[in-house]
Design a protein around this motif. Sequence first.
Motif, short mmCIF file in Angstrom:
data_model
loop_
_atom_site.label_atom_id
_atom_site.label_comp_id
_atom_site.label_asym_id
_atom_site.label_seq_id
_atom_site.Cartn_x
_atom_site.Cartn_y
_atom_site.Cartn_z
N UNK A 72 0.83 -1.19 0.00
CA UNK A 72 0.00 0.00 0.00
C UNK A 72 0.87 1.25 0.00
N UNK A 73 0.40 2.33 -0.65
CA UNK A 73 1.21 3.56 -0.73
C UNK A 73 1.65 4.08 0.63
N UNK A 74 0.79 4.02 1.63
CA UNK A 74 1.11 4.59 2.93
C UNK A 74 2.23 3.84 3.64
N UNK A 75 2.51 2.61 3.18
CA UNK A 75 3.55 1.80 3.82
C UNK A 75 4.87 1.82 3.05
N UNK A 76 4.95 2.58 1.98
CA UNK A 76 6.17 2.60 1.15
C UNK A 76 7.22 3.58 1.66
N UNK A 77 6.84 4.44 2.57
CA UNK A 77 7.76 5.43 3.15
C UNK A 77 8.35 6.34 2.08
N UNK A 78 7.46 6.87 1.24
CA UNK A 78 7.87 7.85 0.23
C UNK A 78 7.03 9.10 0.43
N UNK A 79 7.50 10.23 -0.09
CA UNK A 79 6.73 11.47 -0.07
C UNK A 79 6.73 12.06 -1.47
#
Length: 647
Positions: A72-79
Amino acid sequence: MASLSLKHASKIYPGGVKAVGDFSLDAEDGEFVVIVGPSGCGKTSVLRMIAGLDELSSGELYIDGMRMTDTEPRLRDIAMVFQNFALFPHMTVFDNLALGLTLRHAPADEINSRVNEAAEMLGITHLLGRKASKLSGGEKQRVAIGRAIVRRPKVFLLDEPLSNLDARLRVQMRLEIARLHHKLGTTFVYVTHDQTEAMTMGERIVVMKDGNIRQVDTPTALYDRPNDLFVACFLGSPQMNIFDARLVEEDGKLYALIGNDTKLRVPDSKAVRITDKSRIGGDVKLGIRPEDIHYEQAFVDAYPECVVYGAVDVVECLGNENIVYLNVDGKDDYTVMRMDSRFAVAQGKKLKLCFAPEKLHLFDPITEKSLTAVPKYNKFAATASAKDGKLLLKFDGGEIVLDGDSVRRITDETLLGKSVTVGISPEALRVNGKGCDGSISGKIEFFERFTNTKALYISVNGTDGYFIAVVPADAEIADGGDVTLYFSTSDVALFDGNGVQITARLPIAGNVGRCSVAVGGDKTVYTLIDERGKKTKLAYRGAPTVRGNADITSMYIDMHGVTADEAAVKANGKGVLCGRVASVDELEGATVVTAVVNGMDEPFTAVLGASVRCSAGDKIKLAVPQSAIVLERYKGLTERVADTKNG
């Protein structure tokens, strides 16, 4: 910080619309990578796949070595910083910056600390109490970047963040983003259609067109040594001048004919790199950048074989320089050149000009590939033998010694006594031997100068043609003198007689396991047994290779004898190994897969076709024909080389 890796990623939208083709990119920890290309080339789709906003149609994504393809996007640790800022206008700057942390229920003191730190870094502390709707464009952009900073992500993604700003503010923000990257030391992936942004900000640039990568390199290398016509014309403003030309050879020299009677000498440094000799006598595209057309009399006199004539049509005065548009025979549209503003020219004036010979580019008119690109490898023939526990690669000009670590990466177990092709990258050669364990000597025949580097063309005994080394422009080396170049033997690549690379990035597994063999009628069963007692059976019908029942023995499986082809796996029945991929090496002409398979204690290596697509963590099935199985102890290349240590 974190590394980022996309492996054969593609994106196909509903209706069969292909946005991104076979996209592979490895970004190192803390690297600033810019993806550039025209509108619709797929660069934003790549960014959205990394962020998780779009699913990959195929391929794999890794962040910091961990598979994130389906995470999931929220778990990828990107901004991600968007083109339109995406601020909440009714909220204050402080609340916009803190939003991500607030949603994660971070402690209030941590929120205050991070927001104030980011605001101070970006010079917007005085704006923290102001509503976002009251900010200027530049201030909004700083807030959008600051919102990403407070997250302290592993990877920053920036999608054309400066496109809505005016020209002056874009220049200022370019500098601030570059400074910010240097201060944070975090991996940045920056998407833009502006070549100036790409050239001034990126440590490496990915040039895309029609959903595919056309070239990945440093800014100066892309500008000086484009791989194809698109890259050559896309980078540079004004863009490269392109002429229709014809190559001819006269008295051992190569010339490009343009127009009715203009003949330009192609320098030896370019001519020796044309491997497709069928182009001689045929049509080509000739390119020259505006700054490489010279009007100075000294330059014209120095290169009489590269003189052209042009009539001035339009002059654009930019203050520091003039952009001059000329009519030159052999080109339907304008030929553009840069000229010092102190040199006045009037419309209609005829000029005697010189095309800088070392700056000429030649392209195939059909494939648009560069005909004069610096090769990926210097290649020469050698014979492989073993001595004192090391592998010797002997050629007429000397020998290269590979140690055990290098030998363990060779996929051809029958290498000894064979002729192989050795490859050494021009960029891997150095004039300083510090940290190197290999060297090669020769005589410098001539130079080719680029912006920050120069290419040395060296004649080396035992090699055909010239040996090319790309070294720093300030390297003190005399033209025509003898030189010794140094390299690390870990950078040496080997190729077999078919041009397939046989040196992998990682060590090759032994493919040896314990097994028992049972024969009954026309059926042979090999049972692999690991240390924990787990068993895997390989069963075959047809003429058996052994008679009767055999005790537990050793089995070797030829890494070249297996295949991952679905049809072959299905047809091979029970002669299949199942496991999970541990690593993948993509070589020229082959893919080397190392997997953990059932029944074997050590990893298993398979050399598969170059079209095989798999990634670490994937399940894999390998068809093992009976002909690939060797019973009794099998000595691999590493052991046979090591045996020579004691004579």
